[in-house]
Design a protein around this motif. Structure first.
Motif, PDB file in Angstrom:
ATOM      1  N   ARG A 250       0.849  -1.186   0.000  1.00 36.38           N
ATOM      2  CA  ARG A 250       0.000   0.000   0.000  1.00 36.38           C
ATOM      3  C   ARG A 250       0.882   1.232   0.000  1.00 36.38           C
ATOM      4  NH1 ARG A 250      -2.822   0.024   6.037  1.00 36.38           N
ATOM      5  NH2 ARG A 250      -0.963   0.643   7.178  1.00 36.38           N
ATOM      6  N   CYS A 251       0.325   2.322  -0.546  1.00 39.58           N
ATOM      7  CA  CYS A 251       1.053   3.584  -0.618  1.00 39.58           C
ATOM      8  C   CYS A 251       0.045   4.726  -0.637  1.00 39.58           C
ATOM      9  CB  CYS A 251       1.939   3.631  -1.866  1.00 39.58           C
ATOM     10  SG  CYS A 251       1.035   3.585  -3.419  1.00 39.58           S
ATOM     11  N   PRO A 252       0.489   5.952  -0.341  1.00 41.94           N
ATOM     12  CA  PRO A 252      -0.424   7.096  -0.398  1.00 41.94           C
ATOM     13  C   PRO A 252      -0.925   7.311  -1.827  1.00 41.94           C
ATOM     14  CG  PRO A 252       1.602   7.673   0.754  1.00 41.94           C
ATOM     15  CD  PRO A 252       1.806   6.322   0.149  1.00 41.94           C
ATOM     16  N   GLN A 253      -2.142   7.823  -1.942  1.00 36.12           N
ATOM     17  CA  GLN A 253      -2.776   8.043  -3.232  1.00 36.12           C
ATOM     18  C   GLN A 253      -2.234   9.283  -3.938  1.00 36.12           C
ATOM     19  OE1 GLN A 253      -6.931   7.505  -2.468  1.00 36.12           O
ATOM     20  NE2 GLN A 253      -7.458   7.753  -4.604  1.00 36.12           N
ATOM     21  N   ASP A 254      -1.665  10.224  -3.206  1.00 37.23           N
ATOM     22  CA  ASP A 254      -1.204  11.478  -3.802  1.00 37.23           C
ATOM     23  C   ASP A 254      -0.014  11.261  -4.733  1.00 37.23           C
ATOM     24  OD1 ASP A 254       0.279  10.773  -1.552  1.00 37.23           O
ATOM     25  OD2 ASP A 254       0.910  12.830  -1.171  1.00 37.23           O
ATOM     26  N   GLY A 255       0.084  12.098  -5.750  1.00 36.51           N
ATOM     27  CA  GLY A 255       1.168  11.963  -6.729  1.00 36.51           C
ATOM     28  C   GLY A 255       0.946  10.741  -7.601  1.00 36.51           C
TER      29      GLY A 255
END
Length: 144
Positions: A97-102
């Motif tokens: 999982r990772c942040p959605q931003d960028g």
């Protein structure tokens, strides 16, 4: 052990552990033209982020090579995070999982995997073409 190939992306990613509790653990990741390298974030000196290559790629680094990868699957967006799965040729599934931003990691990994597989296909095609041309040669080309 040095980082092979050109670095496409470098940063943090969370990987779900394979243990009984399946906890999310932060990993320092480097995406290259050959695959993805993961290293535990434990024990690193906080401020610099571990820029020294020798400390970044110890024997504990895990390498997910594109030649052993099948696909990037199961993309889900929840609470500002992107959840995705890397499926290996052996059938093993590794959850991240990772942040959605960028630009999310899953997109970068999928694009790099497609580039790698396309390059492999081109090289195999060229090899077949050269091999067939060599076998089919009648010597007529030598007159030119």
């Amino acid at each position: 052990m040095s980082v092979p190939g050109t670095v496409v992306r470098d940063g943090l990613l969370e990987k779900r552990s394979s243990g009984l509790l399946q906890l999310w653990k932060k990993k320092r990741c480097v995406l290259t033209e050959e695959g993805l390298r993961l290293r535990s974030c434990r024990g690193g000196g906080g401020g610099g982020g571990g820029d020294a290559p020798s400390s970044a790629w110890s024997s504990k680094a895990k390498e997910l090579l594109f030649e052993r990868m099948d696909t990037v699957d199961c993309v889900e967006y929840k609470r500002g995070l992107v959840y995705f799965t890397v499926v290996m040729a052996t059938g093993q599934e590794i959850d991240f999982r990772c942040p959605q931003d960028g630009t999310p990691w899953n997109a970068e990994i999928a694009l790099a995997l497609v580039r790698f597989k396309n390059l492999q296909a081109l090289q195999a095609s060229r090899k077949r073409h050269l091999h067939a041309a060599h076998l089919g040669s009648t010597g007529e080309d030598e007159e030119l």
